[in-house]
Design an enzyme around this catalytic site. Structure first.
Site, mmCIF file in Angstrom:
data_model
loop_
_atom_site.group_PDB
_atom_site.id
_atom_site.type_symbol
_atom_site.label_atom_id
_atom_site.label_comp_id
_atom_site.label_asym_id
_atom_site.label_seq_id
_atom_site.Cartn_x
_atom_site.Cartn_y
_atom_site.Cartn_z
ATOM 1 N N ARG A 157 -20.238 110.574 -28.302
ATOM 2 C CA ARG A 157 -20.719 109.858 -29.361
ATOM 3 C C ARG A 157 -22.112 110.703 -30.008
ATOM 4 N NH1 ARG A 157 -16.588 107.316 -30.933
ATOM 5 N NH2 ARG A 157 -15.620 106.426 -29.324
ATOM 6 N N LEU A 160 -25.715 110.716 -31.262
ATOM 7 C CA LEU A 160 -26.911 109.687 -31.373
ATOM 8 C C LEU A 160 -27.660 110.130 -32.582
ATOM 9 C CD1 LEU A 160 -27.752 109.470 -27.757
ATOM 10 C CD2 LEU A 160 -26.461 107.750 -28.962
ATOM 11 N N ASN A 215 -27.469 118.121 -22.820
ATOM 12 C CA ASN A 215 -26.011 117.969 -23.184
ATOM 13 C C ASN A 215 -25.351 118.984 -22.867
ATOM 14 O OD1 ASN A 215 -23.821 116.703 -24.515
ATOM 15 N ND2 ASN A 215 -24.022 118.445 -26.058
ATOM 16 N N HIS A 268 -21.727 121.397 -23.187
ATOM 17 C CA HIS A 268 -20.786 121.608 -24.188
ATOM 18 C C HIS A 268 -19.841 122.794 -23.927
ATOM 19 C CE1 HIS A 268 -19.072 121.611 -28.384
ATOM 20 N NE2 HIS A 268 -18.764 122.893 -28.239
HETATM 21 C C1 GAR Z 1 -16.700 118.323 -20.639
HETATM 22 O O1 GAR Z 1 -15.903 119.481 -20.456
HETATM 23 C C2 GAR Z 1 -17.806 118.589 -21.481
HETATM 24 O O2 GAR Z 1 -18.317 119.942 -21.654
HETATM 25 C C3 GAR Z 1 -17.425 117.913 -22.730
HETATM 26 O O3 GAR Z 1 -16.370 116.923 -22.245
HETATM 27 C C4 GAR Z 1 -15.934 116.994 -21.022
HETATM 28 C C5 GAR Z 1 -16.337 115.811 -20.209
HETATM 29 O O4 GAR Z 1 -15.416 115.877 -18.733
HETATM 30 N N1 GAR Z 1 -18.164 117.427 -23.851
HETATM 31 C C6 GAR Z 1 -17.797 117.696 -25.016
HETATM 32 O O5 GAR Z 1 -16.904 118.265 -25.413
HETATM 33 C C7 GAR Z 1 -19.164 117.313 -25.842
HETATM 34 N N2 GAR Z 1 -18.844 117.516 -27.250
HETATM 35 P P1 GAR Z 1 -15.990 114.984 -17.968
HETATM 36 O O6 GAR Z 1 -16.075 113.604 -18.346
HETATM 37 O O7 GAR Z 1 -15.119 115.261 -16.811
HETATM 38 O O8 GAR Z 1 -17.408 115.271 -17.179
#
Ligand code: GAR
Length: 206
Positions: free
Chosen positions: A93, A95, A109, A111
């Protein structure tokens, strides 16, 4: 003195698990997870928190009147738990600026791409679709724009010709699980200094 942090999740929470494990195994980790906040009930990340004995909160995105009220409720939940920083670990989400104002340079964060390439919710798929030969992981401070704040650390991951989104994401995640705890530890120890867009690692040799 441990830095109290809130970890925010939306799904599986494998990065949360990596941070839980690092905090448990490294006596010098420097941060303590005081709450795990999810944007919906029933996600695996919450189960991981419960298994580790960490208090959880659900701030439902569904039903939030506006992004503004949602952001306020997330920040309130974190503060009520005593958190001084937010760690977004697969939190899907966006913020509002209020979060940045309440936790300035205190929101991290992760990414799954080499920002500023491929921001957004589908960083792995977008990189694959674009045909890049190298992608990776970025950990950055959150600012008022999406996937934009000062970059703390990055790791490159080569793309294989046979890769699917799943296989590539799995290799990216294995880098994430190594990198994110390292960054959280450095942050907790006050080793990350922000100078404009650049993050300086204090005490690093290069
Ligand atoms: C992770 O790979 C993270 O980099 C990505 O979601 C996944 C969560 O995995 N985040 C994004 O895409 C943010 N834009 P997890 O819940 O197993 O940690």
């Amino acid at each position: 003195m441990q830095l109290p942090i809130a970890v925010l999740v939306s799904g599986s929470g494998s990065n949360l698990q990596a941070i839980i494990d690092a905090a448990a195994s490294d006596g010098d980790f420097g941060a303590s997870i005081v709450t795990v906040i999810a944007d919906r009930p029933g996600v695996r990340g919450l189960e991981r928190a419960v298994a580790a004995g960490i208090p959880t909160r659900v701030v439902p995105w569904a039903g939030a009147a506006t992004r503004r009220t949602f952001t306020g409720a997330v920040c309130d939940a974190a503060e009520q738990a005593g958190a001084q920083a937010l760690v977004l670990a697969g939190f899907m989400r966006i913020l509002t600026r209020e979060a940045v104002d309440r936790f300035p340079n205190r929101i991290l964060n992760i990414h799954p791409a080499l920002l500023p390439a491929f921001p957004g919710a589908h960083g792995v798929r977008d990189a694959l679709d674009h045909g890049v030969k190298v992608t990776g992981v970025t950990v950055h401070f959150v600012d008022e724009h999406v996937d934009h704040g000062p970059i703390i650390a990055q790791r490159a991951v080569p793309v294989d010709q046979q890769d699917t989104e799943e296989s590539l994401h799995a290799r990216i995640q294995s880098e994430e699980h190594d990198l994110f705890p390292e960054v959280v530890k450095a942050f907790a120890h006050g080793r990350l200094r922000v100078e404009g867009r650049t993050v300086v690692w204090e005490g690093a040799s290069s």
